[in-house]
Design an enzyme around this catalytic site. Structure first.
Site, PDB file in Angstrom:
ATOM      1  N   ASN A  67       0.826  -1.201   0.000  1.00  0.00           N
ATOM      2  CA  ASN A  67       0.000   0.000   0.000  1.00  0.00           C
ATOM      3  C   ASN A  67       0.862   1.255   0.000  1.00  0.00           C
ATOM      4  O   ASN A  67       2.068   1.200   0.239  1.00  0.00           O
ATOM      5  CB  ASN A  67      -0.916   0.011   1.232  1.00  0.00           C
ATOM      6  N   CYS A  76      -5.483  -7.855  -3.476  1.00  0.00           N
ATOM      7  CA  CYS A  76      -6.096  -6.638  -4.004  1.00  0.00           C
ATOM      8  C   CYS A  76      -6.780  -6.989  -5.318  1.00  0.00           C
ATOM      9  O   CYS A  76      -6.121  -7.465  -6.251  1.00  0.00           O
ATOM     10  CB  CYS A  76      -5.040  -5.554  -4.208  1.00  0.00           C
ATOM     11  N   GLY A  77      -8.078  -6.773  -5.389  1.00  0.00           N
ATOM     12  CA  GLY A  77      -8.840  -7.168  -6.573  1.00  0.00           C
ATOM     13  C   GLY A  77      -8.481  -6.380  -7.812  1.00  0.00           C
ATOM     14  O   GLY A  77      -8.242  -6.950  -8.888  1.00  0.00           O
ATOM     15  N   HIS A 173     -12.524  -6.952   5.403  1.00  0.00           N
ATOM     16  CA  HIS A 173     -13.394  -5.847   4.996  1.00  0.00           C
ATOM     17  C   HIS A 173     -14.556  -5.657   5.971  1.00  0.00           C
ATOM     18  O   HIS A 173     -15.140  -6.630   6.453  1.00  0.00           O
ATOM     19  CB  HIS A 173     -13.961  -6.113   3.601  1.00  0.00           C
ATOM     20  N   ASN A 210     -10.356  -2.693   5.828  1.00  0.00           N
ATOM     21  CA  ASN A 210     -10.894  -1.899   4.724  1.00  0.00           C
ATOM     22  C   ASN A 210     -12.357  -1.590   5.010  1.00  0.00           C
ATOM     23  O   ASN A 210     -13.075  -2.430   5.572  1.00  0.00           O
ATOM     24  CB  ASN A 210     -10.777  -2.674   3.411  1.00  0.00           C
ATOM     25  N   GLU A 228      -9.792   2.535   1.889  1.00  0.00           N
ATOM     26  CA  GLU A 228      -8.921   1.367   1.944  1.00  0.00           C
ATOM     27  C   GLU A 228      -7.897   1.454   3.065  1.00  0.00           C
ATOM     28  O   GLU A 228      -7.321   2.519   3.307  1.00  0.00           O
ATOM     29  CB  GLU A 228      -8.184   1.176   0.613  1.00  0.00           C
ATOM     30  N   CYS A 237     -12.235  -0.672  -5.264  1.00  0.00           N
ATOM     31  CA  CYS A 237     -11.545  -1.741  -4.534  1.00  0.00           C
ATOM     32  C   CYS A 237     -12.171  -3.063  -4.956  1.00  0.00           C
ATOM     33  O   CYS A 237     -13.356  -3.293  -4.710  1.00  0.00           O
ATOM     34  CB  CYS A 237     -11.679  -1.529  -3.028  1.00  0.00           C
ATOM     35  N   GLY A 238     -11.383  -3.906  -5.604  1.00  0.00           N
ATOM     36  CA  GLY A 238     -11.916  -5.169  -6.118  1.00  0.00           C
ATOM     37  C   GLY A 238     -12.296  -6.152  -5.029  1.00  0.00           C
ATOM     38  O   GLY A 238     -13.379  -6.745  -5.062  1.00  0.00           O
ATOM     39  N   THR A 239     -11.418  -6.322  -4.032  1.00  0.00           N
ATOM     40  CA  THR A 239     -11.757  -7.234  -2.935  1.00  0.00           C
ATOM     41  C   THR A 239     -12.904  -6.655  -2.108  1.00  0.00           C
ATOM     42  O   THR A 239     -13.743  -7.387  -1.586  1.00  0.00           O
ATOM     43  CB  THR A 239     -10.538  -7.490  -2.031  1.00  0.00           C
ATOM     44  N   GLY A 240     -12.941  -5.321  -2.009  1.00  0.00           N
ATOM     45  CA  GLY A 240     -14.028  -4.674  -1.277  1.00  0.00           C
ATOM     46  C   GLY A 240     -15.359  -4.841  -1.978  1.00  0.00           C
ATOM     47  O   GLY A 240     -16.399  -5.055  -1.331  1.00  0.00           O
TER      48      GLY A 240
END
Length: 295
Positions: A67, A76-77, A173, A210, A228, A237-240
């Site tokens: 980060n 990280c998506g 998350h 997150n 994030e 945010c992909g994972t978010g």
């Protein structure tokens, strides 16, 4: 040092190819990432992605991401879509791609036209809900418990408590539905740097978390605003997004296929029996050579 700048829905990264050998020493990666990500002083980005050889033959390649504050993230998506495009076009012509991440195996399937990756569909694995997997420590709960749409006390004057849910999809998350908290997305946006930051660093999350504010538009569409861990506000945010859809579906708010609208664009999420899939684009912005880190 040569690098490539990429973004996924406005979430931007500096990509460094260490597949053929270390470029930034391991002990320097944290400080290097913090410095090179500082906008206005250096290249500027939400994070740094390192492309490395895998540590095990089970994988094709290894993904690491740091980060902008120098901390290393598990996954990280948006970053892994950028990574997958970079790897296919410049390192390893393999599709699908088995990727080693700190959060476990991820599988990228790429839509390719004229040898250029247009979209990436990523198998994000199966979600984990137990508090030991977040981790989250809260009075009255054991580490095997889950935390779904329950209340956490806050110390700011704008929002004294918040109903949230937690999930881990390789990284942790907190998902907050505005309608369940009697607030609006406009309120969340105006006060994101206060509320988002407090939740990220809340004492119940010893490794931070997150934070995502969600508005459910209909059973197949949601809107997301993200804070994030280690980066602050980001356009996506992909994972978010994956986590938000998982929680929305688990609470009966949405179906298993959802189009998510983020500040940087849209992502498609599908929940299947074997886990969750995320689909979106990734863009190479430019490539360059670092002469001086800048500060």
């Amino acid at each position: 040092m040569k690098f490539v700048k990429m973004h996924g829905l406005g979430n931007d990264y500096i990509v460094i190819n260490e597949f053929d050998g270390e470029i930034i020493k391991e002990e320097d990666k944290e400080e290097f990432s913090r410095k090179i990500c500082k906008r206005g002083f250096s290249i500027g980005a939400d994070g740094v992605i390192f492309v490395q050889k895998p540590t095990d033959n089970e994988y094709d390649i290894r993904f690491r991401i740091f980060n902008s504050d120098g901390s290393e993230a598990e996954m990280c998506g948006n970053g892994i879509r950028c990574f997958s495009k970079y790897v296919y076009e410049r390192v390893l012509k393999k599709n699908p791609l088995k990727v080693e991440t700190k959060g476990g195996l991820r599988i990228s399937e790429m839509e390719i036209e004229d040898d250029i990756v247009k979209k990436v569909r990523v198998y994000m694995g199966a979600p984990k809900f137990q508090l030991k997997d977040i981790p989250m420590k809260i009075e009255g709960k054991s580490e095997e418990d889950v935390f779904l749409n329950e209340t956490v006390k806050l110390k700011n004057d704008l929002l004294t408590e918040v109903k949230l849910s937690v999930v881990n999809v390789g990284n942790p998350h907190a998902v907050i539905f505005v309608e369940d908290n009697d607030i609006t997305m406009d309120f969340a946006r105006e006060n994101l740097d206060i509320i988002g930051k407090e939740i990220e660093n809340h004492e119940v999350f010893p490794e931070r978390i997150n934070v995502h504010f969600i508005e459910v538009l209909n059973p197949n569409e949601i809107k997301i605003l993200t804070w994030e861990r280690g980066a602050g506000y980001t356009t996506a945010c992909g994972t978010g997004t994956t986590s938000s859809v998982i929680i929305a579906h688990k609470l009966g708010k949405t179906e298993n296929k959802v189009l998510a609208h983020l500040d940087g664009g849209d992502l498609e999420i599908e929940i299947k029996e074997d886990g969750v899939y995320m689909k979106g684009n990734a863009v190479i912005i430019y490539e360059g050579e670092l002469i001086d880190i800048g500060w």
